[in-house]
Design a protein around this motif. Structure first.
Motif, PDB file in Angstrom:
ATOM      1  N   MET A 185      44.425  20.234  -0.863  1.00 42.90           N
ATOM      2  CA  MET A 185      45.000  21.271  -0.233  1.00 42.90           C
ATOM      3  C   MET A 185      46.328  21.704  -0.601  1.00 42.90           C
ATOM      4  O   MET A 185      47.468  20.986  -1.343  1.00 42.90           O
ATOM      5  N   GLU A 186      46.906  22.668  -0.264  1.00 40.83           N
ATOM      6  CA  GLU A 186      48.023  23.649  -0.925  1.00 40.83           C
ATOM      7  C   GLU A 186      49.152  22.585  -0.790  1.00 40.83           C
ATOM      8  O   GLU A 186      49.283  22.113   1.122  1.00 40.83           O
ATOM      9  N   GLN A 187      49.915  22.238  -1.865  1.00 40.89           N
ATOM     10  CA  GLN A 187      51.453  21.804  -1.204  1.00 40.89           C
ATOM     11  C   GLN A 187      52.735  22.244  -1.038  1.00 40.89           C
ATOM     12  O   GLN A 187      52.595  23.454  -1.878  1.00 40.89           O
ATOM     13  N   ASN A 188      54.171  22.239  -0.644  1.00 43.80           N
ATOM     14  CA  ASN A 188      54.745  22.265  -0.849  1.00 43.80           C
ATOM     15  C   ASN A 188      54.690  23.410   0.169  1.00 43.80           C
ATOM     16  O   ASN A 188      55.485  24.526   0.199  1.00 43.80           O
ATOM     17  N   VAL A 189      53.881  23.672   1.257  1.00 45.33           N
ATOM     18  CA  VAL A 189      53.341  24.520   2.612  1.00 45.33           C
ATOM     19  C   VAL A 189      55.105  24.221   3.707  1.00 45.33           C
ATOM     20  O   VAL A 189      55.251  23.274   4.062  1.00 45.33           O
ATOM     21  N   THR A 190      56.500  25.181   3.663  1.00 45.61           N
ATOM     22  CA  THR A 190      57.291  25.089   4.067  1.00 45.61           C
ATOM     23  C   THR A 190      57.076  26.090   4.999  1.00 45.61           C
ATOM     24  O   THR A 190      56.937  27.676   5.363  1.00 45.61           O
ATOM     25  N   ILE A 191      57.375  25.522   6.476  1.00 39.43           N
ATOM     26  CA  ILE A 191      56.955  26.810   7.382  1.00 39.43           C
ATOM     27  C   ILE A 191      58.157  26.198   8.573  1.00 39.43           C
ATOM     28  O   ILE A 191      59.072  25.035   9.295  1.00 39.43           O
ATOM     29  N   LEU A 192      58.627  27.732   9.309  1.00 40.56           N
ATOM     30  CA  LEU A 192      60.003  27.658  10.038  1.00 40.56           C
ATOM     31  C   LEU A 192      58.938  27.671  10.710  1.00 40.56           C
ATOM     32  O   LEU A 192      58.503  29.374  10.991  1.00 40.56           O
ATOM     33  N   GLY A 193      59.673  27.180  11.972  1.00 41.42           N
ATOM     34  CA  GLY A 193      58.925  27.343  13.269  1.00 41.42           C
ATOM     35  C   GLY A 193      60.300  28.065  14.391  1.00 41.42           C
ATOM     36  O   GLY A 193      61.309  27.241  14.250  1.00 41.42           O
ATOM     37  N   ILE A 194      59.891  29.039  15.865  1.00 39.35           N
ATOM     38  CA  ILE A 194      60.383  29.527  16.590  1.00 39.35           C
ATOM     39  C   ILE A 194      60.526  29.302  17.805  1.00 39.35           C
ATOM     40  O   ILE A 194      59.118  29.514  17.534  1.00 39.35           O
ATOM     41  N   GLU A 195      61.475  29.142  18.223  1.00 32.02           N
ATOM     42  CA  GLU A 195      60.398  28.853  20.220  1.00 32.02           C
ATOM     43  C   GLU A 195      61.826  29.254  20.917  1.00 32.02           C
ATOM     44  O   GLU A 195      62.784  28.910  20.837  1.00 32.02           O
ATOM     45  N   SER A 196      61.522  30.260  21.178  1.00 30.99           N
ATOM     46  CA  SER A 196      62.044  30.759  22.712  1.00 30.99           C
ATOM     47  C   SER A 196      60.928  31.523  24.060  1.00 30.99           C
ATOM     48  O   SER A 196      61.850  32.513  24.417  1.00 30.99           O
ATOM     49  N   SER A 197      60.364  30.568  24.407  1.00 31.75           N
ATOM     50  CA  SER A 197      59.994  30.918  25.521  1.00 31.75           C
ATOM     51  C   SER A 197      60.736  30.886  27.175  1.00 31.75           C
ATOM     52  O   SER A 197      60.373  31.828  27.705  1.00 31.75           O
TER      53      SER A 197
END
Length: 340
Positions: free
Chosen positions: A1-13
């Motif tokens: 599995m790919e390593q150091n996958v960094t995701i920014l999540g944005i929630e504004s519903s």
């Protein structure tokens, strides 16, 4: 599995602006800015919500990145809530995600808000944290949705039952309003219910076939009870506030658990999870835990921080989609309504 996958999540519903960072499935930060401006109106005012998102989104995203101990250049992708929700609010988050994506030259991932609530159970603070095994049932209960979902995978969910009118959270808030409680009313009902007698009053319960829900009859029964009682005693509500709250909460819980039990019987699934804003309710959490314990089922009850709208669940859903290279194009637009 790919390593150091960094995701920014944005929630504004809706009325919470939130940003979170997840790296390899582990939560590094989760920042939420709530909006108190709606309290005096007794509900969310869409135009005010979108304006507040515009004010909050930059400092919230900045705080999430700083608290995660990373820089913008470390991000692999940006996940954002595309819908369902308030269009004006969604536009703020969507537009910001697209702009930041273009500036950093990284992909964007669109997330279904309801999928996010289901997948909030996969948000881990440490690698050893337990997550549900597929398949499992998720009781998704919030102000706008009451659904029983069979979750076979992060991208394979089937709605087995849903509300045909009001949602559970909507019933809580509308009944709370008639009792003179502040918005949002659900937490106030929860607090008062702990002091009351859940058997003090009886309210109508629906008889809907299958696994679908209905809460409009309960809401009407509650309103009529208050109306008729106040004709005899103008101070009826004040004198009976805890008992009314406890009886209302107990009735809603009974309706929820009854359908959940039928879903378990029909599917044979041995793991049950709950999600959405109403899953923060103390009575609901205890009832689901007791139900699962009595039947030998595995229960997943989320931290309260992950029950309301939050970007941690969006980042987690985005992480799964990123691993499958399910990226979003820049011409995708927000949507107000959609099934899970």
């Amino acid at each position: 599995m790919e390593q150091n996958v960094t995701i920014l999540g944005i929630e504004s519903s809706c009325d919470d602006t939130s940003a979170a960072v997840v790296r390899d499935g582990i939560l590094l930060s989760n920042v939420i800015a709530s909006q108190s401006v709606h309290e005096e109106y007794g509900g969310v005012v869409p135009e005010l919500a979108s304006r507040a998102h515009q004010q909050n989104i930059v400092p919230v995203v900045d705080a999430a990145i700083r608290r995660a101990g990373i820089s913008k250049g470390d991000l692999s992708a940006i996940a954002f809530t595309r819908g369902p929700g308030l269009l004006g609010s969604l536009l703020v988050g969507t537009s910001f995600a697209k702009g930041l994506s273009l500036g950093l030259r990284i992909p964007i991932v669109d997330v279904n808000h309801l999928h996010g609530h289901v997948l909030s159970h996969f948000v881990r603070r440490a690698p050893e944290d337990e997550v549900p095994a597929y398949p499992f049932l998720c009781l998704l209960i919030s102000g706008g949705n009451s659904q029983i979902i069979l979750v076979r995978n992060y991208n394979d969910m089937e709605i087995l039952g849903r509300t045909i009118d009001d949602a559970a959270g909507e019933a809580f808030d509308k009944c709370a309003k008639t009792m003179g409680l502040p918005y949002p009313g659900g937490p106030h009902i929860d607090r008062l219910a702990a002091q009351g007698n859940p058997k003090a009053f009886k309210f109508a319960k629906p008889h809907i076939p299958g696994l679908d829900y209905s809460f409009s009859g309960l809401k009407t029964s509650f309103l009529y009870t208050l109306r008729d009682a106040r004709k005899l005693d103008p101070d009826f509500i004040g004198k009976n506030l805890p008992d009314l709250a406890a009886s209302l909460q107990a009735t809603i819980i009974e309706i929820l658990i009854d359908k959940l039990a039928k879903a378990v019987e029909q599917t044979g699934v041995t793991t049950v999870a709950i999600g959405g804003g109403v899953s923060a309710n103390s009575g609901v959490r205890a009832a689901v835990a007791d139900f699962c314990a009595s039947r030998g089922l595995k229960a997943f009850i989320p931290e309260r921080a992950f029950t309301t709208d939050n970007a941690a669940m969006v980042a987690m859903a985005g992480y799964f989609k990123y691993l499958d290279r399910q990226f979003c194009t820049y011409d995708e637009v927000p949507y107000a309504r959609v099934s899970v």
